[in-house]
Design an enzyme around this catalytic site. Structure first.
Site, PDB file in Angstrom:
ATOM      1  N   LYS A 188       0.885  -1.179   0.000  1.00  0.00           N
ATOM      2  CA  LYS A 188       0.000   0.000   0.000  1.00  0.00           C
ATOM      3  C   LYS A 188       0.920   1.227   0.000  1.00  0.00           C
ATOM      4  O   LYS A 188       1.418   1.651   1.037  1.00  0.00           O
ATOM      5  CB  LYS A 188      -0.902  -0.090   1.233  1.00  0.00           C
ATOM      6  CG  LYS A 188      -1.475   1.159   1.826  1.00  0.00           C
ATOM      7  CD  LYS A 188      -2.191   2.069   0.891  1.00  0.00           C
ATOM      8  CE  LYS A 188      -2.537   3.352   1.626  1.00  0.00           C
ATOM      9  NZ  LYS A 188      -1.795   4.507   1.083  1.00  0.00           N
ATOM     10  N   SER A 242       4.228   7.659  10.135  1.00  0.00           N
ATOM     11  CA  SER A 242       4.139   8.477  11.354  1.00  0.00           C
ATOM     12  C   SER A 242       3.712   7.640  12.560  1.00  0.00           C
ATOM     13  O   SER A 242       3.094   6.575  12.420  1.00  0.00           O
ATOM     14  CB  SER A 242       3.125   9.599  11.128  1.00  0.00           C
ATOM     15  OG  SER A 242       1.859   9.030  10.908  1.00  0.00           O
ATOM     16  N   THR A 245      -0.145   6.869  12.794  1.00  0.00           N
ATOM     17  CA  THR A 245      -0.622   5.733  11.993  1.00  0.00           C
ATOM     18  C   THR A 245      -0.125   4.418  12.604  1.00  0.00           C
ATOM     19  O   THR A 245      -0.869   3.437  12.668  1.00  0.00           O
ATOM     20  CB  THR A 245      -0.151   5.865  10.526  1.00  0.00           C
ATOM     21  OG1 THR A 245      -0.561   7.137  10.036  1.00  0.00           O
ATOM     22  CG2 THR A 245      -0.739   4.786   9.654  1.00  0.00           C
ATOM     23  N   GLY A 246       1.122   4.423  13.082  1.00  0.00           N
ATOM     24  CA  GLY A 246       1.674   3.219  13.701  1.00  0.00           C
ATOM     25  C   GLY A 246       0.815   2.744  14.863  1.00  0.00           C
ATOM     26  O   GLY A 246       0.528   1.553  15.023  1.00  0.00           O
ATOM     27  N   GLU A 264       8.400   1.323  11.684  1.00  0.00           N
ATOM     28  CA  GLU A 264       9.527   2.261  11.541  1.00  0.00           C
ATOM     29  C   GLU A 264       8.902   3.646  11.550  1.00  0.00           C
ATOM     30  O   GLU A 264       8.245   4.043  10.578  1.00  0.00           O
ATOM     31  CB  GLU A 264      10.243   2.041  10.204  1.00  0.00           C
ATOM     32  CG  GLU A 264      10.843   0.675  10.026  1.00  0.00           C
ATOM     33  CD  GLU A 264      12.137   0.493  10.785  1.00  0.00           C
ATOM     34  OE1 GLU A 264      12.740   1.495  11.199  1.00  0.00           O
ATOM     35  OE2 GLU A 264      12.523  -0.666  10.975  1.00  0.00           O
ATOM     36  N   CYS A 299      13.591  10.334   7.764  1.00  0.00           N
ATOM     37  CA  CYS A 299      13.261   9.872   9.119  1.00  0.00           C
ATOM     38  C   CYS A 299      14.414  10.088  10.074  1.00  0.00           C
ATOM     39  O   CYS A 299      14.212  10.423  11.232  1.00  0.00           O
ATOM     40  CB  CYS A 299      12.847   8.416   9.090  1.00  0.00           C
ATOM     41  SG  CYS A 299      14.092   7.345   8.359  1.00  0.00           S
ATOM     42  N   GLU A 398       8.238  15.819  16.102  1.00  0.00           N
ATOM     43  CA  GLU A 398       8.857  15.725  14.788  1.00  0.00           C
ATOM     44  C   GLU A 398       8.176  16.702  13.826  1.00  0.00           C
ATOM     45  O   GLU A 398       6.949  16.740  13.743  1.00  0.00           O
ATOM     46  CB  GLU A 398       8.689  14.300  14.246  1.00  0.00           C
ATOM     47  CG  GLU A 398       9.339  14.115  12.888  1.00  0.00           C
ATOM     48  CD  GLU A 398       9.095  12.742  12.284  1.00  0.00           C
ATOM     49  OE1 GLU A 398       7.943  12.264  12.310  1.00  0.00           O
ATOM     50  OE2 GLU A 398      10.062  12.147  11.784  1.00  0.00           O
TER      51      GLU A 398
HETATM   52  P1  NAD Z   1       1.782   8.557   7.400  1.00  0.00           P
HETATM   53  O1  NAD Z   1       1.725   7.766   8.653  1.00  0.00           O
HETATM   54  O2  NAD Z   1       0.854   9.687   7.249  1.00  0.00           O
HETATM   55  O3  NAD Z   1       1.511   7.621   6.148  1.00  0.00           O
HETATM   56  C1  NAD Z   1       2.285   6.474   5.914  1.00  0.00           C
HETATM   57  C2  NAD Z   1       1.446   5.441   5.207  1.00  0.00           C
HETATM   58  O4  NAD Z   1       0.405   5.044   6.076  1.00  0.00           O
HETATM   59  C3  NAD Z   1       0.772   5.950   3.920  1.00  0.00           C
HETATM   60  O5  NAD Z   1       0.812   4.940   2.937  1.00  0.00           O
HETATM   61  C4  NAD Z   1      -0.639   6.182   4.380  1.00  0.00           C
HETATM   62  O6  NAD Z   1      -1.594   6.068   3.350  1.00  0.00           O
HETATM   63  C5  NAD Z   1      -0.830   5.083   5.399  1.00  0.00           C
HETATM   64  N1  NAD Z   1      -1.916   5.336   6.351  1.00  0.00           N
HETATM   65  C6  NAD Z   1      -2.362   6.527   6.801  1.00  0.00           C
HETATM   66  N2  NAD Z   1      -3.401   6.343   7.645  1.00  0.00           N
HETATM   67  C7  NAD Z   1      -3.606   5.010   7.736  1.00  0.00           C
HETATM   68  C8  NAD Z   1      -4.523   4.191   8.467  1.00  0.00           C
HETATM   69  N3  NAD Z   1      -5.463   4.705   9.239  1.00  0.00           N
HETATM   70  N4  NAD Z   1      -4.410   2.850   8.325  1.00  0.00           N
HETATM   71  C9  NAD Z   1      -3.454   2.304   7.554  1.00  0.00           C
HETATM   72  N5  NAD Z   1      -2.589   3.023   6.827  1.00  0.00           N
HETATM   73  C10 NAD Z   1      -2.643   4.364   6.921  1.00  0.00           C
HETATM   74  O7  NAD Z   1       3.313   8.995   7.227  1.00  0.00           O
HETATM   75  P2  NAD Z   1       3.921   9.909   6.056  1.00  0.00           P
HETATM   76  O8  NAD Z   1       3.563  11.313   6.358  1.00  0.00           O
HETATM   77  O9  NAD Z   1       3.634   9.319   4.728  1.00  0.00           O
HETATM   78  O10 NAD Z   1       5.489   9.681   6.323  1.00  0.00           O
HETATM   79  C11 NAD Z   1       6.220  10.490   7.153  1.00  0.00           C
HETATM   80  C12 NAD Z   1       6.517   9.772   8.454  1.00  0.00           C
HETATM   81  O11 NAD Z   1       7.244   8.569   8.204  1.00  0.00           O
HETATM   82  C13 NAD Z   1       7.399  10.577   9.360  1.00  0.00           C
HETATM   83  O12 NAD Z   1       6.951  10.477  10.678  1.00  0.00           O
HETATM   84  C14 NAD Z   1       8.754   9.914   9.210  1.00  0.00           C
HETATM   85  O13 NAD Z   1       9.648  10.116  10.250  1.00  0.00           O
HETATM   86  C15 NAD Z   1       8.376   8.491   9.055  1.00  0.00           C
HETATM   87  N6  NAD Z   1       9.464   7.727   8.429  1.00  0.00           N
HETATM   88  C16 NAD Z   1      10.162   6.801   9.185  1.00  0.00           C
HETATM   89  C17 NAD Z   1      11.216   6.071   8.628  1.00  0.00           C
HETATM   90  C18 NAD Z   1      11.977   5.046   9.440  1.00  0.00           C
HETATM   91  O14 NAD Z   1      12.676   4.236   8.851  1.00  0.00           O
HETATM   92  N7  NAD Z   1      11.876   5.048  10.754  1.00  0.00           N
HETATM   93  C19 NAD Z   1      11.559   6.281   7.293  1.00  0.00           C
HETATM   94  C20 NAD Z   1      10.835   7.241   6.558  1.00  0.00           C
HETATM   95  C21 NAD Z   1       9.785   7.939   7.139  1.00  0.00           C
END
Ligand code: NAD
Length: 494
Positions: A188, A242, A245-246, A264, A299, A398
């Protein structure tokens, strides 16, 4: 890289994208589409299928069927290796096309994208392809009348949810080990940056990956992502994104089949500069790059600069000088050092953090504003805020944008206390010539990744994972494989 080739590729129209389910291009079940805006100019670049719950269920069904009939896991390791190697070759052969496509929907500067995206994705897939026939079970130290065998089995259906920064690189961190171990996958991608990753999925099929083994569904996280999280037929969920979402994904797992969830997440990584750093000029340049490349949307970005008080003013001036020299602009221009912020929403959030920092007493010594608005794109100046206290929003939250908070410290103990003062624990760095201090800092600062006298650049041979609210489990290296296998014991009476 050749600017004229980049310009030719950027001029190509981008066809409307569908899901890829069971090896077929499939539109959304209700025919719905969503616009993909380019952060370069804010214009509609193309449309992708806006997935429904039924689409996600179909993709999970295809992955389950492929897993159960063993069309992939049942192949000899050498055959699986050949397909994955070919996939890596195809990614490399199409590297510039993939990189430009990715920049058009995510805004990363092309110089960085070409290495971090197709370059790294091909390397990752090759790494796990090479590993797949070197991972096998164990025989335990049992009594002599017992044979205790530990089998390493694929888990089944892996759901992989990917963010908008570095979709190919992060996608490959999940797909490489998941597919190498014989699992089926449903992917996804992010709603704002899916194009390059979807093309990468097409290339996997061109390389000979059997239909149904890798499926990809585009759409909104709250719809298709949630359906994946709540599915009773997904065995493992791997996620980068983020913390919010996690947290939801853990809830979905608890409410459904208690699937394993590996996260992650974000960070607020401290870059700690001591006065005895071997080369302060170099440290200043690397500190600027460590936060501002990809507009801070990294990240592991070194978003908190902790500077020994005796060199604070002079060092911050050097970082500001190095940051001002980084040209912000069109990410497809080879001269650009900082590309576009991914979306208007993210840009506004970044600017909001700057306002909050000011209101909380921070001093904005560089940047702070949106620029190049006439292009229609989403660009922001590299921004440095000094006088950031330990309780300030800029320490605790963040931003995921080009905003660096600076805090002075007086002693090693204070540096450690400040470094560990957040809920995150993803990455960090210490700059010093004192070997003992360097090792102490590596031990005492609570992160999954520490740098010494450098920032960033860790390759696929070492794990990347967070502690605290930066996540659990690791991507990269052989350790990542643990997420994609089950251990099964066979206890045999001889
Ligand atoms: P996000 O959590 O908004 O979205 C990430 C993914 O989750 C997207 O595909 C989104 O569609 C999906 N998503 C959103 N809501 C959901 C739900 N309710 N159920 C299931 N899936 C859902 O994050 P983002 O803004 O795309 O990415 C930025 C974040 O990612 C930052 O916090 C960044 O630090 C983190 N990040 C971490 C790493 C790492 O390795 N630790 C690497 C890159 C980015």
């Amino acid at each position: 890289m050749d600017q004229s080739k980049i310009n030719a590729l950027r001029a190509e129209p981008v066809a409307t994208r569908t899901h890829i389910i069971g090896g077929e291009h499939v539109p959304a079940s209700d025919g719905d589409l969503m616009d993909i805006l380019s952060p370069i100019d804010g214009q509609v670049l193309t449309q992708t299928a806006k997935g429904t719950v039924a689409d996600m269920e179909a993709a999970i069904g295809a992955a389950r069927a492929a897993f159960e009939d063993k069309r992939w896991a049942g192949q000899p390791p050498a055959a699986r290796k050949k397909v994955l190697m070919k996939w890596a070759d195809l990614i490399e052969a199409n590297a510039l096309e993939l990189a430009v496509l990715g920049v058009r929907d995510n805004g990363t500067e092309i110089n960085m994208a070409i290495k971090a995206e197709p370059g790294s994705a091909a390397g990752t897939i090759r790494y796990y392809a090479e590993a797949l026939d070197k991972i096998y079970g164990e025989i335990a130290a049992t009594p002599s009348d017992i044979l205790g065998m530990i089998h390493k089995e694929p888990v089944g259906v892996v759901g992989a949810i990917i963010p908008w920064n570095f979709p190919m690189m992060i996608g490959a961190w999940k797909l490489g080990p998941a597919l190498a171990m014989g699992n089926s996958v449903v992917l996804k991608p992010s709603e704002t940056a899916s194009l390059s990753l979807m093309r990468m999925v097409e290339l996997a099929h061109e390389a000979g990956l059997p239909d149904g083994v890798l499926n990809a569904v585009t759409g909104e996280g709250a719809v298709v992502g949630e359906a994946m999280g709540l599915s009773m037929d997904v065995d493992v969920l791997v996620f980068t994104g983020s913390g919010g979402t996690g947290r939801r994904l853990m809830e979905y797992a608890a409410r459904s089949n208690m699937k394993r969830v590996y996260l992650e997440l974000g960070g607020k990584s401290p870059n700690v500069i001591f006065a005895d750093a071997p080369n302060l000029d170099e440290a200043a340049k690397v500190a600027a790059g460590g936060i501002f490349r990809n507009s801070g949307q990294v990240c592991v970005a070194g978003s908190r600069l902790l500077v020994e008080a005796s060199i604070h003013d002079e060092f911050v001036a050097e970082v500001a000088k190095a940051s001002s020299a980084m040209k912000v602009g069109d990410p497809l221009d080879l001269g650009t050092a900082i590309g576009a912020v991914n979306s208007e929403i993210q840009l506004k959030a970044n600017l909001g953090f700057v306002e909050t920092a000011r209101a909380e007493g921070g001093d904005v010594v560089l940047g702070g504003s949106r620029i190049l608005q006439e292009t229609g794109g989403y660009y922001m100046e590299p921004t440095i805020v000094t006088g950031v206290t330990v309780d300030a929003t800029l320490t605790q939250k963040e931003v995921f944008g080009p905003v660096l908070g600076v805090t002075a410290f007086e002693s090693d103990e204070e540096a450690v206390r400040l470094a560990n003062a957040t809920v995150y624990g993803l990455a960090g760095a210490v700059w010093t010539s004192n070997l003992s201090r360097a090792h102490r800092m590596v031990r005492e600062i609570k992160t999954g990744l520490m740098h010494v006298n450098t920032y960033g650049g860790a390759d696929g041979t070492v794990p990347l994972g967070g502690v605290g609210q930066s996540g659990n489990g690791s991507d990269k290296s052989l350790h990542a494989i643990e997420k994609y296998i089950n251990l099964k014991t066979a206890w045999i009476k001889l």
